[in-house]
Design an enzyme around this catalytic site. Structure first.
Site, mmCIF file in Angstrom:
data_model
loop_
_atom_site.group_PDB
_atom_site.id
_atom_site.type_symbol
_atom_site.label_atom_id
_atom_site.label_comp_id
_atom_site.label_asym_id
_atom_site.label_seq_id
_atom_site.Cartn_x
_atom_site.Cartn_y
_atom_site.Cartn_z
ATOM 1 N N TYR A 79 0.853 -1.199 0.000
ATOM 2 C CA TYR A 79 0.000 0.000 0.000
ATOM 3 C C TYR A 79 0.887 1.246 0.000
ATOM 4 O O TYR A 79 0.613 2.231 -0.678
ATOM 5 C CB TYR A 79 -0.902 0.007 1.249
ATOM 6 C CG TYR A 79 -1.931 1.108 1.232
ATOM 7 C CD1 TYR A 79 -3.233 0.852 0.825
ATOM 8 C CD2 TYR A 79 -1.591 2.411 1.619
ATOM 9 C CE1 TYR A 79 -4.176 1.870 0.789
ATOM 10 C CE2 TYR A 79 -2.535 3.426 1.587
ATOM 11 C CZ TYR A 79 -3.826 3.152 1.174
ATOM 12 O OH TYR A 79 -4.761 4.157 1.143
ATOM 13 N N PHE A 131 -8.659 19.910 -24.050
ATOM 14 C CA PHE A 131 -9.153 18.546 -24.203
ATOM 15 C C PHE A 131 -10.430 18.461 -23.359
ATOM 16 O O PHE A 131 -10.590 19.225 -22.411
ATOM 17 C CB PHE A 131 -8.093 17.527 -23.748
ATOM 18 C CG PHE A 131 -8.568 16.117 -23.932
ATOM 19 C CD1 PHE A 131 -8.783 15.624 -25.212
ATOM 20 C CD2 PHE A 131 -8.850 15.301 -22.845
ATOM 21 C CE1 PHE A 131 -9.279 14.339 -25.401
ATOM 22 C CE2 PHE A 131 -9.339 14.015 -23.035
ATOM 23 C CZ PHE A 131 -9.550 13.531 -24.308
ATOM 24 N N THR A 132 -11.328 17.548 -23.721
ATOM 25 C CA THR A 132 -12.658 17.524 -23.071
ATOM 26 C C THR A 132 -12.562 17.484 -21.541
ATOM 27 O O THR A 132 -13.191 18.290 -20.842
ATOM 28 C CB THR A 132 -13.451 16.293 -23.549
ATOM 29 O OG1 THR A 132 -12.629 15.137 -23.402
ATOM 30 C CG2 THR A 132 -13.887 16.446 -25.003
ATOM 31 N N ASP A 222 0.743 18.970 -20.808
ATOM 32 C CA ASP A 222 0.028 17.696 -20.936
ATOM 33 C C ASP A 222 0.777 16.864 -21.971
ATOM 34 O O ASP A 222 0.689 17.106 -23.172
ATOM 35 C CB ASP A 222 -1.424 17.967 -21.382
ATOM 36 C CG ASP A 222 -2.223 16.677 -21.601
ATOM 37 O OD1 ASP A 222 -1.612 15.604 -21.783
ATOM 38 O OD2 ASP A 222 -3.467 16.758 -21.603
ATOM 39 N N LYS A 265 -1.653 6.236 -23.398
ATOM 40 C CA LYS A 265 -1.377 6.469 -24.824
ATOM 41 C C LYS A 265 0.046 6.005 -25.140
ATOM 42 O O LYS A 265 0.296 4.822 -25.251
ATOM 43 C CB LYS A 265 -1.665 7.929 -25.151
ATOM 44 C CG LYS A 265 -3.160 8.199 -25.036
ATOM 45 C CD LYS A 265 -3.522 9.638 -25.189
ATOM 46 C CE LYS A 265 -5.013 9.806 -25.268
ATOM 47 N NZ LYS A 265 -5.571 9.668 -26.610
ATOM 48 N N ARG A 388 -15.698 13.983 -32.587
ATOM 49 C CA ARG A 388 -14.984 15.080 -31.924
ATOM 50 C C ARG A 388 -15.481 16.370 -32.568
ATOM 51 O O ARG A 388 -14.885 16.923 -33.476
ATOM 52 C CB ARG A 388 -13.463 14.946 -32.077
ATOM 53 C CG ARG A 388 -12.864 13.752 -31.358
ATOM 54 C CD ARG A 388 -12.583 13.920 -29.874
ATOM 55 N NE ARG A 388 -13.700 13.819 -28.957
ATOM 56 C CZ ARG A 388 -13.572 13.456 -27.668
ATOM 57 N NH1 ARG A 388 -12.403 13.124 -27.172
ATOM 58 N NH2 ARG A 388 -14.601 13.422 -26.873
ATOM 59 N N PHE A 454 -20.938 13.604 -24.471
ATOM 60 C CA PHE A 454 -20.610 12.680 -25.553
ATOM 61 C C PHE A 454 -20.463 11.245 -25.065
ATOM 62 O O PHE A 454 -20.610 10.304 -25.836
ATOM 63 C CB PHE A 454 -19.321 13.114 -26.283
ATOM 64 C CG PHE A 454 -18.089 13.129 -25.415
ATOM 65 C CD1 PHE A 454 -17.749 14.263 -24.700
ATOM 66 C CD2 PHE A 454 -17.274 12.016 -25.308
ATOM 67 C CE1 PHE A 454 -16.623 14.287 -23.896
ATOM 68 C CE2 PHE A 454 -16.136 12.026 -24.516
ATOM 69 C CZ PHE A 454 -15.818 13.172 -23.800
HETATM 70 C C1 LIG Z 1 -4.335 15.256 -24.477
HETATM 71 C C2 LIG Z 1 -5.068 14.462 -23.451
HETATM 72 N N1 LIG Z 1 -5.075 14.858 -22.182
HETATM 73 C C3 LIG Z 1 -5.721 14.159 -21.242
HETATM 74 C C4 LIG Z 1 -6.391 13.007 -21.538
HETATM 75 C C5 LIG Z 1 -7.128 12.269 -20.465
HETATM 76 O O1 LIG Z 1 -6.455 11.103 -20.176
HETATM 77 P P1 LIG Z 1 -7.206 9.777 -19.631
HETATM 78 O O2 LIG Z 1 -8.067 9.295 -20.737
HETATM 79 O O3 LIG Z 1 -6.088 8.847 -19.283
HETATM 80 O O4 LIG Z 1 -7.974 10.214 -18.443
HETATM 81 C C6 LIG Z 1 -6.399 12.547 -22.839
HETATM 82 C C7 LIG Z 1 -7.129 11.313 -23.185
HETATM 83 O O5 LIG Z 1 -7.425 10.985 -24.299
HETATM 84 C C8 LIG Z 1 -5.730 13.297 -23.834
HETATM 85 O O6 LIG Z 1 -5.717 12.924 -25.118
#
Ligand SMILES: Cc1ncc(COP(=O)(O)O)c(C=O)c1O
Length: 481
Positions: A79, A131-132, A222, A265, A388, A454
């Site tokens: 842990y 990003f979303t 990011d 990724k 998208r 979405f």
């Molecule tokens: C540029 C970017 N930032 C953040 C994220 C969020 O990551 P996760 O899907 O691991 O939560 C993604 C996911 O596709 C992304 O493409």
């Protein structure tokens, strides 16, 4: 890796051998129609048993390497203080040059912690593009996202190698307009997911850092697709052609105060992390880690994934690792482009992006062209991709729709999963669909969630176009395909 054949043609070639396979099947058109209807015309809601090629995302769907799998066998399930964490921290030090590492369960968890620790109501966060999940976390913390892209970023057909660059003029203006105290950090996303995986140049980042440092504003990076951004810098930016991916990554991160990434990724695992060299920033984030994720040495990840991530970080710095998706995306984009299908150029990281506004010019944004195209692609091929566009934009605080800057159907290329014939098949079906595009009409919401709609939103086709498209498909290919 791209390899030139004796006829001069360049193809992406797999620099790995396939030792384990997973069966897939192609549901015939009638079954696909039932499946997309049951999914509310939202490809997120399809079951994978109904999907032939899953190009929804490259997130958590990449093939792991033998060394990653082997590393999972020696993980330390403590842990607190687990050895797996220290192996990850060593890899972060070596690959990214950061002293302090915080594992999190995936990229959006890092975004949550950053927003929690640094964004106050009324703040603004300048960035190259949102990003979303980034936007959702910043807005939930009371902040506003400001996208400072160059105008050309929205031109889908382009030869600009760095459409992910931030506009320095806009950045200086925003700092002057809002004042430093309203800007907790500047965020750079590599590569810009919603702009078609477009990278930014090292030169641009260097200048962003100059501006930010002049005002004492941290640069947050990011790096979910950092290996691909580094690969594009190597290919496209003068002076980097003979540098290794590892060297470029270290140079990129020398301009960064806080780094975070989804490990799902380019690291080919399921997890994420935050890293920095600044103790004060680490101390501001650390208390929230056990509240939302887990103890400091696992942060919501399994110890097996932590081990595999340490290996994956090193593997993504190899040229074959960094190029595994990008070279296939390039091939995919160029094949569609040659067939006249409107795609985002130049090819970016993560996916081949089809321009739904040009593909379906008869559909207004509020009939969701990218969503309709994603559903139509599934019907025509069994390939699952992702909308998208405007569906991926939540409504504003007053409940108004926000038409998206771009309407893209994103066909992701999970690393080392699909082969050339899969790409060729998809190109063929998309080309067929383009010829029959007049059959595709829009979508309307049947049920619409209040946030990140979405994911779970359910829609219906306007004028029952799915039946006409299925009929045309069957007339051409018969009932079995
Ligand atoms: C540029 C970017 N930032 C953040 C994220 C969020 O990551 P996760 O899907 O691991 O939560 C993604 C996911 O596709 C992304 O493409």
């Amino acid at each position: 890796m791209l390899i030139r054949l004796s006829n001069g043609k360049e193809i992406p070639i797999e620099m790995h051998k396939v030792r384990i396979v997973q069966k897939t099947s192609l549901p015939p058109i009638a079954q696909r129609r039932r499946a997309i209807e049951a999914a509310g015309f939202n490809t997120f809601l399809l079951r994978s048993r109904d999907v032939f090629l899953d190009m929804l995302t490259d997130s958590g769907t990449n093939a792991m390497s033998d060394n990653q799998l082997a590393s999972m066998m020696v993980s330390d399930d403590a842990y607190a203080g687990g050895e797996s964490f220290y192996r990850l921290a060593d890899a972060v030090r070596e690959v990214f040059g950061f002293e302090y590492t915080m594992p999190v369960h995936q990229g959006r968890a890092a975004e949550h912690l950053l927003a929690k620790a640094f964004v106050k109501p009324g703040d603004v966060v300048p960035m190259n593009y949102h990003f979303t999940t980034t936007r959702a976390h910043i807005e939930l913390a009371g902040g506003t996202v400001l996208e400072l892209f160059e105008d050309e970023a929205l031109q889908t057909a382009s030869s600009n190698p760095f459409k992910g660059n931030i506009s320095l003029t806009k950045l200086r203006d925003v700092i002057a307009r809002y004042g430093v105290e309203k800007i907790p950090y500047i965020r750079m996303e590599a590569t810009t997911n919603l702009l078609g995986g477009q990278p930014f140049s090292l030169d641009n980042l260097r200048q962003v850092k100059d501006v930010a440092a002049g005002h004492n504003i941290p640069v947050v990076y990011d790096g979910s697709l950092i290996a691909e951004n580094a690969y594009f810098v190597r290919q496209r930016e003068a002076g980097y052609g003979s540098k290794s991916i590892a060297e470029i990554i270290l140079e990129i991160l020398s301009y960064v105060d806080i780094f975070y990434m989804s490990g799902r990724k380019c690291a080919n695992v399921r997890g994420g992390l935050i890293a920095t060299n600044q103790r004060a920033l680490y101390d501001a984030l650390l208390p929230w880690l056990p509240v939302y994720e887990g103890f400091a040495t696992y942060g919501g990840m399994s110890s097996k994934e932590i081990e595999a991530m340490a290996v994956g970080l090193r593997e993504m710095t190899e040229l074959d690792g960094a190029s595994a998706a990008a070279d296939f995306v390039k091939y995919f984009v160029e094949r569609l482009d040659a067939n006249g299908v409107p795609v985002v150029t130049p090819a970016g990281g993560l996916a081949c992006h089809v321009d739904a506004r040009k593909f379906l010019p008869h559909l207004p944004s509020l009939e969701y062209p990218a969503g309709a195209l994603a559903a139509a692609i599934y019907l025509a091929s069994g390939v699952r991709c992702m909308e998208r566009g405007t569906i991926s934009m939540d409504r504003d605080r007053d409940g108004h729709e926000i038409p998206s800057d771009l309407e893209l159907a994103r066909l992701a290329v999970p690393r080392r999963v699909y082969t050339m014939s899969h790409i060729e098949y998809t190109v063929d079906r998309l080309t067929w669909l383009y010829k029959n595009r007049h059959l595709v009409q829009g979508l309307k919401f049947v049920s619409e969630p209040p946030v990140l709609r979405f994911f779970f939103g359910r829609l219906a086709p306007l004028e029952g176009w799915d039946a006409r498209l299925a009929e045309a498909f069957q007339a051409e290919f018969g009932p079995d395909l």
